[in-house]
Design a protein around this motif. Structure first.
Motif, PDB file in Angstrom:
ATOM      1  N   GLY A 324       0.778  -1.239   0.000  1.00  0.00           N
ATOM      2  CA  GLY A 324       0.000   0.000   0.000  1.00  0.00           C
ATOM      3  C   GLY A 324       0.803   1.279   0.000  1.00  0.00           C
ATOM      4  O   GLY A 324       0.265   2.352   0.288  1.00  0.00           O
ATOM      5  N   TYR A 325       2.104   1.196  -0.375  1.00  0.00           N
ATOM      6  CA  TYR A 325       2.960   2.385  -0.393  1.00  0.00           C
ATOM      7  C   TYR A 325       3.530   2.580  -1.792  1.00  0.00           C
ATOM      8  O   TYR A 325       4.228   1.704  -2.313  1.00  0.00           O
ATOM      9  CB  TYR A 325       4.103   2.244   0.610  1.00  0.00           C
ATOM     10  CG  TYR A 325       3.624   1.988   2.020  1.00  0.00           C
ATOM     11  CD1 TYR A 325       3.058   3.006   2.778  1.00  0.00           C
ATOM     12  CD2 TYR A 325       3.731   0.723   2.587  1.00  0.00           C
ATOM     13  CE1 TYR A 325       2.615   2.774   4.064  1.00  0.00           C
ATOM     14  CE2 TYR A 325       3.279   0.473   3.873  1.00  0.00           C
ATOM     15  CZ  TYR A 325       2.717   1.499   4.608  1.00  0.00           C
ATOM     16  OH  TYR A 325       2.278   1.260   5.876  1.00  0.00           O
ATOM     17  N   ILE A 326       3.242   3.734  -2.403  1.00  0.00           N
ATOM     18  CA  ILE A 326       3.727   4.022  -3.754  1.00  0.00           C
ATOM     19  C   ILE A 326       4.881   4.999  -3.649  1.00  0.00           C
ATOM     20  O   ILE A 326       4.697   6.165  -3.274  1.00  0.00           O
ATOM     21  CB  ILE A 326       2.611   4.584  -4.637  1.00  0.00           C
ATOM     22  CG1 ILE A 326       1.461   3.594  -4.729  1.00  0.00           C
ATOM     23  CG2 ILE A 326       3.154   4.920  -6.026  1.00  0.00           C
ATOM     24  CD1 ILE A 326       0.282   4.092  -5.522  1.00  0.00           C
ATOM     25  N   VAL A 327       6.088   4.537  -3.990  1.00  0.00           N
ATOM     26  CA  VAL A 327       7.268   5.391  -3.969  1.00  0.00           C
ATOM     27  C   VAL A 327       7.688   5.670  -5.411  1.00  0.00           C
ATOM     28  O   VAL A 327       6.992   5.297  -6.355  1.00  0.00           O
ATOM     29  CB  VAL A 327       8.403   4.740  -3.147  1.00  0.00           C
ATOM     30  CG1 VAL A 327       7.936   4.515  -1.709  1.00  0.00           C
ATOM     31  CG2 VAL A 327       8.877   3.427  -3.775  1.00  0.00           C
ATOM     32  N   ARG A 328       8.820   6.300  -5.605  1.00  0.00           N
ATOM     33  CA  ARG A 328       9.224   6.720  -6.960  1.00  0.00           C
ATOM     34  C   ARG A 328      10.347   5.848  -7.487  1.00  0.00           C
ATOM     35  O   ARG A 328      11.431   5.763  -6.883  1.00  0.00           O
ATOM     36  CB  ARG A 328       9.691   8.181  -6.931  1.00  0.00           C
ATOM     37  CG  ARG A 328      10.115   8.751  -8.289  1.00  0.00           C
ATOM     38  CD  ARG A 328       8.944   8.938  -9.219  1.00  0.00           C
ATOM     39  NE  ARG A 328       9.359   9.440 -10.517  1.00  0.00           N
ATOM     40  CZ  ARG A 328       9.361  10.730 -10.869  1.00  0.00           C
ATOM     41  NH1 ARG A 328       8.986  11.638 -10.012  1.00  0.00           N
ATOM     42  NH2 ARG A 328       9.733  11.088 -12.082  1.00  0.00           N
ATOM     43  N   GLY A 352       5.470   2.242   8.472  1.00  0.00           N
ATOM     44  CA  GLY A 352       5.075   1.127   7.611  1.00  0.00           C
ATOM     45  C   GLY A 352       6.101   0.831   6.538  1.00  0.00           C
ATOM     46  O   GLY A 352       6.435  -0.340   6.295  1.00  0.00           O
ATOM     47  N   VAL A 353       6.618   1.860   5.891  1.00  0.00           N
ATOM     48  CA  VAL A 353       7.637   1.668   4.863  1.00  0.00           C
ATOM     49  C   VAL A 353       8.884   1.020   5.459  1.00  0.00           C
ATOM     50  O   VAL A 353       9.474   0.097   4.876  1.00  0.00           O
ATOM     51  CB  VAL A 353       7.996   3.023   4.209  1.00  0.00           C
ATOM     52  CG1 VAL A 353       9.295   2.919   3.417  1.00  0.00           C
ATOM     53  CG2 VAL A 353       6.877   3.483   3.297  1.00  0.00           C
ATOM     54  N   LEU A 357      10.388  -2.604   4.204  1.00  0.00           N
ATOM     55  CA  LEU A 357      11.708  -2.702   3.580  1.00  0.00           C
ATOM     56  C   LEU A 357      12.695  -3.471   4.447  1.00  0.00           C
ATOM     57  O   LEU A 357      13.572  -4.173   3.927  1.00  0.00           O
ATOM     58  CB  LEU A 357      12.242  -1.311   3.258  1.00  0.00           C
ATOM     59  CG  LEU A 357      11.605  -0.625   2.049  1.00  0.00           C
ATOM     60  CD1 LEU A 357      12.229   0.754   1.823  1.00  0.00           C
ATOM     61  CD2 LEU A 357      11.752  -1.475   0.787  1.00  0.00           C
ATOM     62  N   LYS A 358      12.600  -3.353   5.743  1.00  0.00           N
ATOM     63  CA  LYS A 358      13.485  -4.128   6.610  1.00  0.00           C
ATOM     64  C   LYS A 358      13.206  -5.617   6.499  1.00  0.00           C
ATOM     65  O   LYS A 358      14.109  -6.433   6.455  1.00  0.00           O
ATOM     66  CB  LYS A 358      13.360  -3.637   8.053  1.00  0.00           C
ATOM     67  CG  LYS A 358      13.987  -2.264   8.273  1.00  0.00           C
ATOM     68  CD  LYS A 358      13.627  -1.671   9.606  1.00  0.00           C
ATOM     69  CE  LYS A 358      14.379  -2.344  10.747  1.00  0.00           C
ATOM     70  NZ  LYS A 358      14.113  -1.656  12.031  1.00  0.00           N
TER      71      LYS A 358
END
Length: 364
Positions: A324-328, A352-353, A357-358
């Motif tokens: 649910g996280y949109i990054v670039r 959350g990010v 990622l961890k």
């Protein structure tokens, strides 16, 4: 059937890759957008009120020079309002600078991973863009100066830089300027200036005030007014005069002018936004930086995370989207295929990010 005859764009226009904005979630999704460096705290309440009040005057043309906005900017930043030009976002002003100072046969110099709009606006004038390699994702002053030729007319410098978040300190920017001919325009793009916490940083106003070949460009987009599209530039009289001769006569709409003036004067909101950003930028950097991920130290409102390979970066992007996280993604736009740019967003989003990622890093 004979070949169709139709209008043809100027040479080189169709060779330009269009700008690619940060992705958003699909309509109706609950995805959190962390791809466009927008304000996690929204807009200044005073700016929102000013924007709403403008609804009572929608039948009236805006004042053509953005006088009220320029006066507010001059008041808060200690600048003569006559030295300011406002635009429909800073992109508007960057386009105008290219149009005025570049043409067929000219060159403009930039660092390799500089803002992706610079090549577009340079090539649109018929000029050539010269990209200079960086030193560990930071602009290299010696390399930039070495790239200057008799054809160089403009040097583009985003400081801090997008998408890397790196910056040149005041002494290095002054050294860059000192090495340029007086007929070369140094454009200091300080789009992320409000977020800088480094003590040795300068927005560039000192150079603008002391020289005839420097301008500084800023934006409201990162400070909560991205939808309003407001940019501003400070420059010497002769540059301001040239830009005013070709800019649109009403290039900043009235709601934007009023909202921008209110946001400028709401220094408490700006400081709260900057404090929030510094806290969570530093937190996210510390949480993610490891052998599996490298976070480039940032002075902006985002961080750039590097992975070992482009394939791992693509897998990390997919994992974040699924969560649910949109990054670039920054491979196509900037040539950093093993990197992702993550905007500093709300507290829950940052936590959350980091968690996603961890866990992803541990699975590689």
């Amino acid at each position: 059937m004979s070949e169709t005859v139709r209008p043809t764009p100027q040479p080189g226009i169709l060779d330009i890759a269009p700008y690619m904005p940060g992705k958003s979630g699909k309509p109706g999704s609950n995805a959190i957008k962390l791809s466009a460096n927008e304000s996690p705290l929204g807009a200044s309440p005073k700016a929102i009120a000013a924007f709403a009040a403008a609804a009572e005057k929608l039948e009236i043309y805006p004042e053509g020079t953005s006088r009220l906005l320029r006066e507010a900017l001059g008041e808060v930043h200690g600048v003569n309002p006559d030295s300011i030009v406002c635009g429909n976002g800073s992109d508007d002003l960057l386009h105008l600078l290219a149009q005025v100072y570049l043409g067929e046969g000219d060159e403009a110099v930039m660092n390799r991973y500089g803002f992706s709009v610079y090549p577009i606006i340079t090539r649109a004038t018929g000029a050539q863009i010269i990209m200079v390699d960086e030193r560990d994702y930071c602009a290299d002053v010696d390399a930039l100066l070495a790239a200057v030729t008799p054809r160089t007319k403009v040097v583009w410098l985003a400081n801090p830089n997008n998408p890397t978040g790196t910056y040149l300190n005041a002494d290095e920017v002054a050294r860059l300027h000192a090495g340029l001919r007086p007929d070369i325009l140094l454009v200091i793009d300080s789009a992320y200036a409000e977020y800088v916490t480094a003590a040795d940083y300068s927005v560039g106003l000192d150079l603008v005030g002391a020289h005839q070949n420097v301008v500084m460009v800023r934006t409201f987009s990162k400070m909560g007014l991205a939808a309003a599209r407001i940019g501003w530039m400070v420059g010497p009289d002769h540059v301001v005069d040239a830009i005013n001769r070709i800019r649109g006569p009403f290039n900043v709409n009235l709601p934007a002018q009023l909202a921008g003036a209110a946001a400028t004067r709401d220094v408490a909101f700006t400081q709260a936004l900057c404090d929030f950003n510094a806290r969570w930028r530093d937190w996210l950097t510390a949480e993610l930086h490891s052998n599996a991920m490298r976070v480039i130290p940032s002075q902006a409102n985002f961080v750039m995370v590097l992975f070992d390979t482009p394939e791992i970066a693509a897998a990390a992007f997919k994992t974040l989207v699924e969560a649910g996280y949109i990054v670039r993604e920054i491979g196509a736009s900037y040539g950093i295929a093993n990197g992702l740019r993550i905007s500093i967003g709300p507290e829950a989003a940052m936590q959350g990010v980091a968690k996603v990622l961890k866990a992803f890093g541990g699975a590689q």
